[in-house]
Design a protein around this motif. Structure first.
Motif, PDB file in Angstrom:
ATOM      1  N   ALA A 295      69.445  95.579  52.092  1.00 11.23           N
ATOM      2  CA  ALA A 295      68.502  94.211  52.788  1.00 11.23           C
ATOM      3  C   ALA A 295      69.285  93.064  51.735  1.00 11.23           C
ATOM      4  N   VAL A 296      69.936  92.067  52.768  1.00  7.04           N
ATOM      5  CA  VAL A 296      70.457  90.877  51.923  1.00  7.04           C
ATOM      6  C   VAL A 296      69.657  90.028  50.936  1.00  7.04           C
ATOM      7  N   PRO A 297      68.564  89.530  51.346  1.00 10.93           N
ATOM      8  CA  PRO A 297      67.822  88.983  50.317  1.00 10.93           C
ATOM      9  C   PRO A 297      67.467  89.507  49.006  1.00 10.93           C
ATOM     10  N   VAL A 298      67.388  90.632  49.060  1.00  9.02           N
ATOM     11  CA  VAL A 298      67.146  91.513  47.760  1.00  9.02           C
ATOM     12  C   VAL A 298      68.290  91.404  46.915  1.00  9.02           C
ATOM     13  N   VAL A 299      69.504  91.828  47.636  1.00 12.29           N
ATOM     14  CA  VAL A 299      70.632  92.082  46.783  1.00 12.29           C
ATOM     15  C   VAL A 299      71.240  90.357  46.453  1.00 12.29           C
ATOM     16  N   ARG A 300      70.632  89.314  47.238  1.00 13.21           N
ATOM     17  CA  ARG A 300      70.982  87.877  46.664  1.00 13.21           C
ATOM     18  C   ARG A 300      69.915  87.610  45.592  1.00 13.21           C
ATOM     19  N   TRP A 301      68.798  88.044  45.577  1.00 12.61           N
ATOM     20  CA  TRP A 301      67.911  87.749  44.117  1.00 12.61           C
ATOM     21  C   TRP A 301      68.555  88.517  42.927  1.00 12.61           C
ATOM     22  N   ILE A 302      68.975  89.800  42.908  1.00 10.95           N
ATOM     23  CA  ILE A 302      69.572  90.337  42.229  1.00 10.95           C
ATOM     24  C   ILE A 302      70.831  89.691  41.741  1.00 10.95           C
ATOM     25  N   GLY A 303      71.664  89.033  42.688  1.00 14.22           N
ATOM     26  CA  GLY A 303      72.909  88.527  42.174  1.00 14.22           C
ATOM     27  C   GLY A 303      72.511  86.959  41.313  1.00 14.22           C
ATOM     28  N   ARG A 304      71.501  86.312  41.754  1.00 13.32           N
ATOM     29  CA  ARG A 304      71.070  85.183  41.106  1.00 13.32           C
ATOM     30  C   ARG A 304      70.575  85.431  39.661  1.00 13.32           C
ATOM     31  N   ARG A 305      69.897  86.632  39.514  1.00  8.46           N
ATOM     32  CA  ARG A 305      69.312  86.978  38.184  1.00  8.46           C
ATOM     33  C   ARG A 305      70.548  87.405  37.437  1.00  8.46           C
ATOM     34  N   LEU A 306      71.730  88.055  38.036  1.00  5.60           N
ATOM     35  CA  LEU A 306      72.775  88.408  37.161  1.00  5.60           C
ATOM     36  C   LEU A 306      73.531  87.566  36.784  1.00  5.60           C
ATOM     37  N   LEU A 307      73.653  86.352  37.316  1.00  2.39           N
ATOM     38  CA  LEU A 307      74.508  85.053  37.247  1.00  2.39           C
ATOM     39  C   LEU A 307      73.754  84.362  35.951  1.00  2.39           C
ATOM     40  N   GLU A 308      72.388  84.522  36.005  1.00  3.99           N
ATOM     41  CA  GLU A 308      71.601  83.757  34.889  1.00  3.99           C
ATOM     42  C   GLU A 308      71.961  84.484  33.710  1.00  3.99           C
ATOM     43  N   GLN A 309      71.820  85.877  33.713  1.00  5.66           N
ATOM     44  CA  GLN A 309      72.069  86.660  32.230  1.00  5.66           C
ATOM     45  C   GLN A 309      73.687  86.393  31.959  1.00  5.66           C
ATOM     46  N   ILE A 310      74.527  86.488  32.917  1.00  2.19           N
ATOM     47  CA  ILE A 310      76.008  86.246  32.437  1.00  2.19           C
ATOM     48  C   ILE A 310      76.377  85.003  31.745  1.00  2.19           C
ATOM     49  N   ASN A 311      75.732  84.089  32.690  1.00  4.74           N
ATOM     50  CA  ASN A 311      76.131  82.734  32.335  1.00  4.74           C
ATOM     51  C   ASN A 311      75.487  82.337  30.693  1.00  4.74           C
ATOM     52  N   GLN A 312      74.135  83.048  30.276  1.00  2.00           N
ATOM     53  CA  GLN A 312      73.525  82.729  29.083  1.00  2.00           C
ATOM     54  C   GLN A 312      74.567  83.247  27.906  1.00  2.00           C
ATOM     55  N   GLU A 313      75.349  84.095  28.302  1.00  2.00           N
ATOM     56  CA  GLU A 313      76.551  84.425  27.428  1.00  2.00           C
ATOM     57  C   GLU A 313      77.591  83.672  27.152  1.00  2.00           C
TER      58      GLU A 313
END
Length: 314
Positions: A295-313
């Protein structure tokens, strides 16, 4: 730019979800004919490497890139973690083993390159949590870097949890597409794992504040916007028998309605097929490919949160 490699790609829900976020696929891997044709139609410049079991060797030989993120949804059967360590592959879990081997190969090359370890994103059906062979515990043990399978605290693995192993930190959670704005019930287990210092997979999958993803969104009242889906699976597309209830009676859903229920653009799977134009593309392979996708919106939600974590580094 954050890059990813996708295995068991299907029709690429990950790319539909993550391209708008600025993430880019370095390679895909799909062997089925129709999904591969969909990939070639939409992403002609992104190589489809086919057989995922060959990818670890290609990463180690530098034939293909070692991306920031590895995403996929391999079939998951029980296998021996000790056997994996000694190279004795159990054919029942071969693809799962190859997925972990690929993740390890990516991390090995990235370490040589002076890059942080990759983030692993994996998806499967909820039944894996109660598999009699403890398939999920085998997968967790292999990802975590343990010498044996991990065991659930009870008769089955919980719907959400975390493991912090010698190699990777791991979090998993069942997410349901109906809570992400889609008109279907579709529960899937999503796993996020990484050996990155300071990266917390739990922060990606679990919401400590704000709206939780267990409240169904309100539906528009106009009958022309969210027909009622009915099926043995309660409106899920997994059963391949989804129908729409209308004033005139019951009819089978169209391919476009299936695409919308998974969050894809209209006619995303309407492609030229077997030397025929897109207008003659048969419905059968379209239904199958859409139903097998994420389901695309689920994967997009995970992607946004991945970027938040990676960008914090950074």
């Amino acid at each position: 730019m954050i890059t990813y490699g996708s295995v068991c790609s299907g029709i690429e829900a990950a790319t539909v979800a993550w391209h708008p976020l600025g993430m880019r696929a370095q390679w895909l891997a799909e062997i089925e004919a129709f999904p591969s044709a969909v990939l070639a139609h939409h992403y002609p410049d992104t190589p489809n490497l086919g057989d995922m079991t060959l990818l670890a060797g290609k990463v180690l030989s530098r034939a293909i890139a070692a991306p920031d993120i590895l995403v996929g949804g391999t079939p998951c059967q029980a296998f021996s973690v000790a056997g994996m360590r000694s190279g004795l592959l159990d054919p029942r879990g071969a693809l799962t083993i190859k997925y972990v081997e690929l993740a390890d190969a990516v991390d090995h090359v990235r370490a040589i390159n002076g890059q942080p370890p990759a983030v692993v994103v994996w998806e499967n059906v909820p039944g894996v949590l109660s598999d009699r062979g403890n398939a999920f515990g085998c997968f967790l043990g292999a990802l975590a870097g343990e010498d044996s399978e991990l065991l659930p605290p009870g008769k089955r693995w919980a719907d959400a949890g975390c493991v912090y192993g010698s190699k990777r930190a791991i979090a998993w959670r069942i997410l349901d597409a109906q809570y992400f704005g889609l008109a279907q019930r579709r529960r899937r287990v999503f796993v996020v794992a990484s050996a990155r210092a300071g990266f917390d997979p739990a922060a990606v999958l679990f919401e400590r504040e704000g709206m939780r993803r267990d409240c169904a969104p309100g539906r528009p009242t106009e009958p022309s916007l969210h027909p009622t889906l009915t099926a043995q699976g309660g409106g899920a597309l997994d059963d391949r028998e989804a129908y729409v209830l209308e004033p005139r009676g019951v009819r089978r859903t169209t391919c476009v309605e299936w695409e919308r229920c998974q969050g894809f653009p209209d006619d995303y799977t309407l492609i030229p097929w077997r030397n025929k134009p897109a207008t003659d593309c048969p419905d059968g392979p379209r239904y199958k490919a859409i139903g097998n996708s994420k389901a695309v919106p689920v994967v997009r939600w995970i992607g946004r949160r991945l970027l938040e974590q990676i960008n914090q580094e950074a």
